[in-house]
Write an enzyme that holds these catalytic residues in place. Sequence first.
Site, short mmCIF file in Angstrom:
data_model
loop_
_atom_site.label_atom_id
_atom_site.label_comp_id
_atom_site.label_asym_id
_atom_site.label_seq_id
_atom_site.Cartn_x
_atom_site.Cartn_y
_atom_site.Cartn_z
N GLY A 210 1.03 8.77 -37.26
CA GLY A 210 0.31 9.99 -37.96
C GLY A 210 -1.08 9.81 -38.26
O GLY A 210 -1.83 8.93 -37.73
N SER A 211 -1.46 10.42 -39.52
CA SER A 211 -2.75 10.23 -39.93
C SER A 211 -3.25 9.06 -40.36
O SER A 211 -4.35 8.63 -40.72
CB SER A 211 -3.07 11.27 -41.03
OG SER A 211 -2.82 12.66 -40.52
N THR A 212 -2.23 7.87 -40.61
CA THR A 212 -2.59 6.47 -40.78
C THR A 212 -3.53 5.99 -39.86
O THR A 212 -4.07 4.93 -40.09
CB THR A 212 -1.35 5.82 -41.37
OG1 THR A 212 -0.61 5.52 -40.18
CG2 THR A 212 -0.66 6.54 -42.77
N LYS B 13 -5.75 7.04 -38.43
CA LYS B 13 -7.04 7.49 -38.63
C LYS B 13 -8.11 6.43 -39.03
O LYS B 13 -9.18 6.21 -38.72
CB LYS B 13 -7.27 8.69 -39.49
CG LYS B 13 -6.66 9.97 -38.75
CD LYS B 13 -6.58 11.29 -39.58
CE LYS B 13 -5.97 12.38 -39.02
NZ LYS B 13 -5.84 13.54 -39.72
#
Length: 485
Positions: free
Chosen positions: A215-217, A219
């Site tokens: 997920g957004s980790t 990024k």
Amino acid sequence: MTRHIRHAALFCALLLVALLVNAARVQVLRADAYDANPANRREVIARYQQPRGDILVGGRPVTGSRDTGEHLRYERTYRDGPLYAPVTGFSSQEYGTSLLEDTEDGLLSGTAPVLAPLPLWNEFTRSRSAGGKVVTTIDPAAQRAAYEGLRSHKGAVAAVEPSTGRILALVSVPSYDPELLSGNGTTARRAWARLNADPGRPMLNRAVRRTYPPGSTFKVVTAAAALDAGVVTDLDEPTDSPDPYTLPGTTTRLTNGSRGCADASVREAFVRSCNTVFAGLGVATGVAGMRAAAEDFGFNDADLRVPFRVARSTFDPTVDRAQLALSSIGQYNTRATPLQMAMVAAAVASGGQVREPYLVERTTRAGGGTVSTAGARPVRRAMHPATAMRLRELMRGVVEEGTGTGAAIPGAVVGGKTGTAQHGLGNSGTPYAWFVSWAQREEEMEPRVAVAVVVEDAAANRREISGGGTAAPIARAVMEAVLGR
């Protein structure tokens, strides 16, 4: 009469030669076959005729041996078995060994040649050396903080020391007590059947053997790739990022879980975790650039061992531009173990360098003499030092004013990144809640710990960034334990 004596002597000599030839055939030519024969119990009996060496955490053994007085004399015991099961694994008379009990079996059981007082001594004397000891890198306070934080959830925690790669915590929940499997009777067989039938899969080491969409980790990786490639030069400059963002070559629109993402700067997008901005950055960086960055962090490495095998974290290099956009925000085929994401946070914390993680500090003989030490670990560069410095700024912003305030520690500098990973058919499953972070004392120059937490059953509104509310407090407890706060 003399002739008969000579004939008898010759016959006896022939019998003796025949016996010697047969003994040589059995002991040399057929030795492997007899050793492998299931009916040969000598090796098994010998294996359990002496106590097994211990695995140590924080200088104290978390394993032991119990004298049963039976044919297979010594059974393995475990102190705080469920707490340390993702580290020790099990040693069972019925089902073999796993994890450290497996990779260090020769030393622990006393069969490793290096334990013999002289080369080939044990082969000649048919003896077995006393089992050696395995000293781990685990910080007992960090391990317990991670376990207690996850106790009511399903998930995993991995924590490493950025400057060395030492693994400080490795927790997987639900867990199990390895001692239930130690023997060879009905208790062990029933426990084995029950654990394997459990839908929660308590014997699965989620910290190193299971991969999740990060997920957004992820990024963090995308930001590093874009900065290193020169796609981003100013963290505060507005980006050309529509909200919603139409995936290239499709009519599918990508949206955000928070407001204010249209044309947001990278700094704002990182704090708010804007999918649209980072999907666009990934596409602008390109497949080759994203792949190179991911692999520099450790993705697509099938050979990582700590010393037991770690599942391969993946970044798919065969994607088209639409799939690349999703991959760049930790979705599509992007998968990571918690240990891998702890390595990502550690790379940011250590100025862009990735140090290979390890779990065994040293091994010793029963009397304490050193057999081996971890030594210097391989180092590779995941990003430019200047990029790592800017990412530390971004991660601090998440904790100080963004979605990761639940990880803030008084008297410490903390950086982090939340994430919510969708999964299941049509993204119908409960999102995985992620948090990756690093921390240092205010008076120190370098971070002392990097942590990754994933919670599989986080209870949160699907429209919210659940990593900040569910996973961040667990990471904070682990970091506090390491910092001594």
